[in-house]
Design a protein around this motif. Structure first.
Motif, mmCIF file in Angstrom:
data_model
loop_
_atom_site.group_PDB
_atom_site.id
_atom_site.type_symbol
_atom_site.label_atom_id
_atom_site.label_comp_id
_atom_site.label_asym_id
_atom_site.label_seq_id
_atom_site.Cartn_x
_atom_site.Cartn_y
_atom_site.Cartn_z
ATOM 1 N N ARG A 164 0.798 -1.232 0.000
ATOM 2 C CA ARG A 164 0.000 0.000 0.000
ATOM 3 C C ARG A 164 0.828 1.279 0.000
ATOM 4 O O ARG A 164 0.279 2.359 -0.113
ATOM 5 N N VAL A 165 2.134 1.148 0.149
ATOM 6 C CA VAL A 165 2.992 2.328 0.220
ATOM 7 C C VAL A 165 4.014 2.263 -0.909
ATOM 8 O O VAL A 165 4.641 1.220 -1.129
ATOM 9 N N ALA A 166 4.183 3.363 -1.637
ATOM 10 C CA ALA A 166 5.157 3.416 -2.729
ATOM 11 C C ALA A 166 6.573 3.236 -2.189
ATOM 12 O O ALA A 166 6.860 3.545 -1.027
ATOM 13 N N ALA A 167 7.461 2.750 -3.042
ATOM 14 C CA ALA A 167 8.826 2.442 -2.619
ATOM 15 C C ALA A 167 9.569 3.673 -2.111
ATOM 16 O O ALA A 167 10.428 3.570 -1.234
ATOM 17 N N ASP A 168 9.267 4.840 -2.666
ATOM 18 C CA ASP A 168 9.974 6.050 -2.265
ATOM 19 C C ASP A 168 9.211 6.856 -1.225
ATOM 20 O O ASP A 168 9.574 7.995 -0.922
ATOM 21 N N GLN A 169 8.154 6.293 -0.665
ATOM 22 C CA GLN A 169 7.328 7.005 0.303
ATOM 23 C C GLN A 169 7.712 6.600 1.721
ATOM 24 O O GLN A 169 7.707 5.413 2.059
ATOM 25 N N GLY A 193 10.481 -3.263 3.199
ATOM 26 C CA GLY A 193 11.305 -2.641 2.171
ATOM 27 C C GLY A 193 11.049 -1.155 2.040
ATOM 28 O O GLY A 193 11.401 -0.554 1.024
ATOM 29 N N ARG A 194 10.458 -0.542 3.068
ATOM 30 C CA ARG A 194 10.149 0.887 3.050
ATOM 31 C C ARG A 194 10.953 1.602 4.126
ATOM 32 O O ARG A 194 11.362 1.010 5.115
ATOM 33 N N HIS A 195 11.140 2.903 3.927
ATOM 34 C CA HIS A 195 11.900 3.698 4.885
ATOM 35 C C HIS A 195 10.983 4.092 6.035
ATOM 36 O O HIS A 195 10.061 4.900 5.871
ATOM 37 N N PRO A 213 2.545 14.674 4.091
ATOM 38 C CA PRO A 213 1.108 14.640 4.397
ATOM 39 C C PRO A 213 0.382 13.413 3.842
ATOM 40 O O PRO A 213 -0.702 13.082 4.319
ATOM 41 N N ASP A 214 0.942 12.743 2.844
ATOM 42 C CA ASP A 214 0.272 11.583 2.260
ATOM 43 C C ASP A 214 0.816 10.252 2.767
ATOM 44 O O ASP A 214 0.388 9.185 2.319
ATOM 45 N N SER A 215 1.754 10.298 3.685
ATOM 46 C CA SER A 215 2.378 9.072 4.164
ATOM 47 C C SER A 215 1.627 8.503 5.366
ATOM 48 O O SER A 215 1.062 9.246 6.170
ATOM 49 N N PRO A 216 1.622 7.187 5.505
ATOM 50 C CA PRO A 216 0.970 6.572 6.669
ATOM 51 C C PRO A 216 1.805 6.776 7.926
ATOM 52 O O PRO A 216 3.028 6.915 7.873
#
Length: 259
Positions: A164-169, A193-195, A213-216
């Motif tokens: 649900r989260v983009a790789a660069d998000q 695999g996310r920061h 603002p768009d990040s979980p």
């Protein structure tokens, strides 16, 4: 003492017990060698302690066998009773075969060791206890532990985030400054695999919401009211998911409309 004390820790590793093994071998080895001699050899020490240990082990195996058997039979009622999530329910169902096998081995071992104790065959008691422990440890390591791993690891939480989260998000995590948040952050980062950014203060949390603002935002259970007080209605409207990472429970807030 080493075994019981270190088994109480939530972060158990077998290597913690390594310093005790040489000492235990030095203390017990000569006694085991003498008490287990054949009757034709030189007089052995009184076997009472060995028989007491054997009876204790037999009772423990009987208890383990009964509990494992009931656990295998009651898998579905347990799932309903505790309202388990799908990945937890799958782990409980996967434990049926290991628990059934463990029950069979434990009950058979209890009868075997108990019979030898009753017959006062000390050498047989020592051998049967050793053989039982080898089989039980193999069963637990090869079958039971892999079946229970999804409940203890952060893999399900990581899979949910990565889908649900983009790789660069980036992903924010509010975990509290005294609860080893860096450890959970590393686990979730690895499996997703996310920061994941650890936020240890209200100021850091609000700065994250402004910049992303768009990040979980993952908020450890019990910290939401403290972190966002007095804006209770704000954070409750933004809860989009309840996430379990191992045995830890997080609320997932979507901060797209953060003020």
């Amino acid at each position: 003492v080493f075994l019981v004390f270190l088994s109480l820790a939530s972060t158990k590793r077998q290597i913690y017990l390594l310093p005790a093994y040489p000492a235990a071998a030095i203390l017990l080895g000569p006694w085991l060698a003498r008490v287990g001699r054949e009757p034709a050899d030189e007089p052995a020490p009184a076997p009472r302690h060995a028989r007491v240990a054997g009876w204790t082990f037999a009772g423990l195996m009987a208890l383990v066998g009964i509990v494992a058997l009931l656990g295998g039979i009651a898998a579905d009622p347990l799932i309903v009773r505790f309202g388990l999530e799908p990945f937890e329910a799958d782990a409980v169902r996967a434990m049926r075969w290991p628990l059934t096998a463990l029950a069979a081995v434990s009950l058979a071992a209890a009868a075997w060791v108990g019979t030898l104790c009753y017959q006062r065959r000390v050498r047989g008691v020592l051998r049967s206890v050793t053989a039982t422990m080898v089989v039980v440890l193999l069963l637990v390591g090869v079958e039971a532990t892999p079946a229970a791993e999804p409940v203890k690891s952060y893999a399900p939480a990581g899979a949910w985030l990565s889908s649900r989260v983009a790789a660069d998000q980036p992903v924010g995590m509010v975990n509290g400054s005294e609860d080893h948040g860096w450890r959970k952050m590393g686990g979730i980062s690895y499996y997703s695999g996310r920061h994941v950014m650890l936020l240890e203060s209200r100021r850091a949390t609000r700065r994250f919401l402004r910049r992303h603002p768009d990040s979980p935002l993952l908020v450890y259970e019990g910290l939401a009211e403290e972190t966002f007080a007095p804006d209770e209605s704000w954070w409750r409207r933004r809860v989009v998911h309840e996430l379990r990472a191992g045995r830890y429970h997080y609320l997932v807030l979507q901060g797209s409309a953060a003020e």
